[in-house]
Design an enzyme around this catalytic site. Structure first.
Site, PDB file in Angstrom:
ATOM      1  N   SER A   1       0.824  -1.207   0.000  1.00  0.00           N
ATOM      2  CA  SER A   1       0.000   0.000   0.000  1.00  0.00           C
ATOM      3  C   SER A   1       0.860   1.260   0.000  1.00  0.00           C
ATOM      4  O   SER A   1       2.011   1.258   0.450  1.00  0.00           O
ATOM      5  CB  SER A   1      -0.910   0.016   1.233  1.00  0.00           C
ATOM      6  OG  SER A   1      -1.576  -1.209   1.374  1.00  0.00           O
TER       7      SER A   1
HETATM    8  N1  SAH Z   1      -0.404  -3.976   4.074  1.00  0.00           N
HETATM    9  C1  SAH Z   1       0.051  -4.813   3.006  1.00  0.00           C
HETATM   10  C2  SAH Z   1      -1.081  -4.913   2.002  1.00  0.00           C
HETATM   11  C3  SAH Z   1      -0.977  -6.038   1.093  1.00  0.00           C
HETATM   12  S1  SAH Z   1      -2.344  -6.145  -0.070  1.00  0.00           S
HETATM   13  C4  SAH Z   1       1.286  -4.177   2.401  1.00  0.00           C
HETATM   14  O1  SAH Z   1       1.361  -2.952   2.423  1.00  0.00           O
HETATM   15  O2  SAH Z   1       2.163  -4.875   1.906  1.00  0.00           O
HETATM   16  C5  SAH Z   1      -3.450  -7.204   0.794  1.00  0.00           C
HETATM   17  C6  SAH Z   1      -2.931  -8.573   1.164  1.00  0.00           C
HETATM   18  O3  SAH Z   1      -4.039  -9.305   1.705  1.00  0.00           O
HETATM   19  C7  SAH Z   1      -2.390  -9.412   0.008  1.00  0.00           C
HETATM   20  O4  SAH Z   1      -1.114  -9.853   0.320  1.00  0.00           O
HETATM   21  C8  SAH Z   1      -3.375 -10.583  -0.076  1.00  0.00           C
HETATM   22  O5  SAH Z   1      -2.783 -11.792  -0.489  1.00  0.00           O
HETATM   23  C9  SAH Z   1      -3.890 -10.661   1.347  1.00  0.00           C
HETATM   24  N2  SAH Z   1      -5.171 -11.338   1.501  1.00  0.00           N
HETATM   25  C10 SAH Z   1      -6.242 -11.312   0.667  1.00  0.00           C
HETATM   26  N3  SAH Z   1      -7.232 -12.061   1.172  1.00  0.00           N
HETATM   27  C11 SAH Z   1      -6.768 -12.582   2.354  1.00  0.00           C
HETATM   28  C12 SAH Z   1      -7.319 -13.455   3.326  1.00  0.00           C
HETATM   29  N4  SAH Z   1      -8.562 -13.935   3.221  1.00  0.00           N
HETATM   30  N5  SAH Z   1      -6.560 -13.775   4.389  1.00  0.00           N
HETATM   31  C13 SAH Z   1      -5.300 -13.298   4.532  1.00  0.00           C
HETATM   32  N6  SAH Z   1      -4.726 -12.476   3.638  1.00  0.00           N
HETATM   33  C14 SAH Z   1      -5.449 -12.133   2.553  1.00  0.00           C
END
Ligand code: SAH
Length: 213
Positions: free
Chosen positions: A65
């Site tokens: 993000s």
């Molecule tokens: N705060 C993180 C955001 C990553 S994007 C950063 O800045 O790096 C959101 C993440 O949520 C992705 O890695 C995706 O794989 C994960 N995600 C999506 N659905 C999910 C679920 N049901 N349980 C756990 N993680 C999940």
């Protein structure tokens, strides 16, 4: 040698140009953004641009993000030194590292195995903090460590996160992006056994996936 100094300057600029003017004023949050090496959580080819005012792809159709998005949510979460925090969507691990500087314990769940492995490796190179991660569907929470004082969801949920609210401690806060196309960042607060909710911003996140990857 120079690289470290350049990255420190880039972090200061990120805070001065992207966070302070947009209302990030919590000193502990600012300290965390000055300290955590964001470049360690992205593809090395991105280098110093890791501190730009944007998100970046991290593979598997996921993104790290934008700094402000994370700062806004983390500030609204009001994490204190004693907090036990649950994060859903470890992704790059960057936000996990930010939370670990602010909280007592961070528990983070990611459903894509290679992303979790990469995040763990990056986190192992950044000192400090108590972090536990697991592979799985974060929408179910992490029952064995519940209740949590703070819960932060990093992917958009279609509906109210009932299972996670069940794992929120009295006096706790949960922040999640909610909505199918037009999303809002919603802050849930639990007080005296009752849960209230408030939209705190418009936002756009990748969707939360159900089940295992
Ligand atoms: N705060 C993180 C955001 C990553 S994007 C950063 O800045 O790096 C959101 C993440 O949520 C992705 O890695 C995706 O794989 C994960 N995600 C999506 N659905 C999910 C679920 N049901 N349980 C756990 N993680 C999940």
């Amino acid at each position: 040698m120079e690289a470290g100094a350049d990255y420190r300057i880039a972090r200061r600029r990120m805070v001065a140009e992207q966070l302070l003017p947009r209302g990030i004023s919590d000193e502990r949050v600012i300290e965390a953004f000055l300290a955590v090496p964001r470049h360690a959580f992205v593809d090395p080819a991105i280098g110093i641009r890791a501190y730009d005012d944007c998100s970046f792809p991290i593979g598997y159709e996921q993104t790290i993000s934008q700094p402000f998005t994370i700062a806004f949510a983390v500030q609204a979460l009001a994490v204190s030194r004693g907090s036990r925090v649950l994060e859903i969507g470890t992704g790059s691990g960057y936000q996990t590292a930010i939370l670990a500087r602010l909280a007592r314990d961070v528990f983070s769940i990611e459903r894509i195995e290679p992303l979790l492995a990469k995040a763990q490796e990056a986190l192992s190179r950044v000192p400090g903090g108590s972090i536990r991660v697991k592979l799985g569907d974060g929408s179910l929470g992490w029952r064995s460590y519940a209740p949590f004082d703070r819960i932060l969801v990093s992917a958009a949920m279609a509906e109210r996160p009932e299972r996670l609210l069940d794992q929120l401690a009295e006096g706790g806060r949960l922040i999640a992006p909610i909505g199918e196309s037009a999303e809002f960042l919603v802050l849930f607060t639990r007080e005296n056994g009752a849960t209230s909710e408030r939209r705190i911003a418009r936002c756009a996140f990748v969707p939360l996936m159900r089940g295992d990857a």
